[in-house]
Design an enzyme around this catalytic site. Structure first.
Site, PDB file in Angstrom:
ATOM      1  N   GLY A 150       0.807  -1.222   0.000  1.00 36.06           N
ATOM      2  CA  GLY A 150       0.000   0.000   0.000  1.00 36.06           C
ATOM      3  C   GLY A 150       0.833   1.262   0.000  1.00 36.06           C
TER       4      GLY A 150
ATOM      5  N   LYS B  72     -47.022 -11.146 -10.741  1.00 32.47           N
ATOM      6  CA  LYS B  72     -46.013 -11.900  -9.983  1.00 32.47           C
ATOM      7  C   LYS B  72     -45.210 -10.944  -9.099  1.00 32.47           C
ATOM      8  CE  LYS B  72     -42.834 -15.754 -10.753  1.00 32.47           C
ATOM      9  NZ  LYS B  72     -41.714 -15.384  -9.890  1.00 32.47           N
TER      10      LYS B  72
ATOM     11  N   ASN C 135       4.700   0.631   5.800  1.00 31.89           N
ATOM     12  CA  ASN C 135       4.572  -0.709   6.360  1.00 31.89           C
ATOM     13  C   ASN C 135       3.879  -0.742   7.715  1.00 31.89           C
ATOM     14  OD1 ASN C 135       6.007  -1.264   4.091  1.00 31.89           O
ATOM     15  ND2 ASN C 135       7.848  -2.021   5.129  1.00 31.89           N
TER      16      ASN C 135
ATOM     17  N   SER D 172     -41.984  -9.759 -12.545  1.00 29.91           N
ATOM     18  CA  SER D 172     -41.702 -10.390 -13.823  1.00 29.91           C
ATOM     19  C   SER D 172     -41.984  -9.434 -14.964  1.00 29.91           C
ATOM     20  CB  SER D 172     -42.554 -11.658 -13.987  1.00 29.91           C
ATOM     21  OG  SER D 172     -42.420 -12.198 -15.287  1.00 29.91           O
ATOM     22  N   SER D 173     -41.177  -9.552 -16.015  1.00 33.25           N
ATOM     23  CA  SER D 173     -41.402  -8.754 -17.217  1.00 33.25           C
ATOM     24  C   SER D 173     -42.411  -9.403 -18.149  1.00 33.25           C
ATOM     25  CB  SER D 173     -40.075  -8.557 -17.962  1.00 33.25           C
ATOM     26  OG  SER D 173     -39.568  -9.823 -18.377  1.00 33.25           O
TER      27      SER D 173
END
Length: 467
Positions: free
Chosen positions: A100, A319, A136, A313-314
């Site tokens: 890092g 639903k 570190n 649902s499409s």
């Protein structure tokens, strides 16, 4: 180059940096070196780095190592970073140098730039902002600090909220009796309160597990510098730094009792990730129970109805799907996967330094954030508002042949099994079949087979078997 760039330099030479950027040459090199994912270090992590730099400046000033005016300028700039005012100037990819270092230098350069601009002083990123520090020890410290703050401020309160909502629902529907299930098959009755109490205890235990890990998160690597020996840091720096940081965060941070362990390993992060995985497993169990109980409404269990939140649902009108439990289950899967990454990364402590620190930070903080958000969502958008189909529950109870288990101490297992098989085959209530096949009075059978009484434990004694 055009006028939209300026020339910066580091120990490797000159480099062109965007004119408006607060960062310097080392950050720019990292931007160019790591075009990997487009993921940058999390906000929670940058907050921790800002707090670390502010606390370090204060500790260095207290020790007479840093002039007071430069320390004040660094503190002010670092707190701006902690507050999120300059996140756009932290562009480095998560998948960078394993220590890092790039992100640490990014912070040093941004803070030095801000401090110099605001104070008119010449603040150096290495000599001043990074004084008594190394990447570190800064980055391992930032992992601990960001995780401790995120758990304390986000996840633990979210779990407390979920447990509270579950407790409220327990009181609301607790007396309703339903068919218990083992192996997904009908079993002895339980109350909804008993079922929800199991979920609530899972959540409460998860919160307790987080608290048990906290003391090891509070032990910080800061002061160990490059390899754990504390080279270039005052002997008192680690303790002073932790005292200042504790004041800023209101958390009991202390210097690690062994810097070599804190730099070379990430055991506390791995431990926390393991606790997060347990919480994820619990949330997935709760989410899947809700999905099963809500299934139907005609061909499934249909025991409860979750709040209708959106069309499901499409293509199939009307639903409605259990979208919040599904989202929660996906969060759980992500957290479990993150734990695997953190486990592998935790093994990468080669001699004096772990070299997968950024990916540990990213995955750990993502897991905390996801679990906190999912816990509140599950509580408020699924559990708090579900309704119970009591007629469906009562119908299933009346036809449940496993109720005959309560007769074992009176008529024996073999006779009970015969009654259960006949009741199931003929689709009759267990009470009616037991009345046909035993000499027991109907009133006595009704008392022995009362689902509410059985949910409270019923008759004790007799034989027992597997679920």
């Amino acid at each position: 180059m055009t006028a939209s760039f300026r020339t910066e330099h580091d120990s490797m030479g000159e480099l062109q940096v965007p004119l408006e950027a607060l960062w310097g040459a080392q950050t720019q090199r990292a931007v160019q070196n790591f075009p990997v994912s487009g993921l940058t270090m999390p906000r929670e992590f940058l907050r921790a780095v800002g707090l670390i730099k502010a606390a370090a400046a204060t500790a260095n000033a207290q020790l007479g190592l840093l002039p007071a005016d430069i320390a004040r300028a660094i503190e002010a700039a670092a707190m701006e970073v902690a507050a999120g005012r300059h996140d756009a100037h932290f562009p480095i990819d998560v998948f960078q140098t394993g220590s890092g270092t790039s992100t640490n230098m990014n912070a040093n350069e941004v803070i030095a730039h801000l401090a110099s601009r605001a104070s008119g002083l010449k603040v150096h990123p290495n000599d001043h902002v990074n004084m008594s520090q190394s990447s570190n020890d800064v980055i391992p410290t930032a992992i601990h600090v960001s995780a401790a703050l995120s758990v304390g401020e986000a996840l633990s309160p979210a779990l407390a909220h979920l447990a509270k909502v579950l407790a409220t629902k327990e009181r609301e529907v607790g007396a309703i009796v339903k068919t218990g299930r083992t192996h997904l098959m009908d079993a002895m009755p339980v109350t909804l309160g008993q079922e929800l109490s199991g979920w609530r205890t899972q959540v409460e235990n998860g919160r307790a597990r987080l608290a048990s890990t906290a003391p090891r998160l509070y032990a910080l690597a800061q002061g160990g510098t490059a390899v754990g020996t504390g080279i270039n840091a005052h002997p008192e720096f680690g303790a002073r730094f932790c005292a200042v940081l504790a004041g800023l965060t209101k958390l009991p941070f202390v210097a690690s009792p062994n810097y070599f362990e804190s730099l070379s390993s990430q055991d506390a992060a791995v431990e926390l990730s393991g606790q997060l995985k347990v919480i994820a497993v619990g949330l997935m169990k709760i989410a899947n129970d809700l999905r099963w109980m809500n299934s139907g409404p005609l061909a499934g269990l249909g025991e409860i109805a979750l709040p209708a939140l959106q069309p499901g649902s499409s293509i199939m009108p009307g639903k409605v799907n259990p979208v919040v439990p599904e989202a929660t289950a996906m969060v759980a899967a992500q957290v479990i996967g993150n734990d695997t990454t953190i486990t592998v990364a935790g093994q990468s402590g080669n001699f004096q330094l772990n070299v997968m620190l950024p990916v540990i930070a990213h995955n750990l903080l993502e897991s905390v954030r996801l679990l906190a958000n999912a816990s509140r969502l599950l509580a408020d958008s699924a559990i708090a508002g579900f309704t119970v189909n009591q007629a469906r529950l009562a119908e299933a109870l009346d036809r449940n042949p496993i109720l005959v288990t309560a007769l074992n101490p009176v008529i024996g297992y073999e006779k009970g099994a015969a009654i259960a098989k006949k009741a199931y085959a003929q689709g009759k209530p267990i009470l009616a079949v037991a009345a046909e096949m035993t000499d027991l009075a109907r009133d006595e059978l009704a008392a022995l087979l009362d689902p509410a009484e059985l949910a409270r434990g019923g008759i004790k004694g007799g034989t027992s078997g597997g679920g």
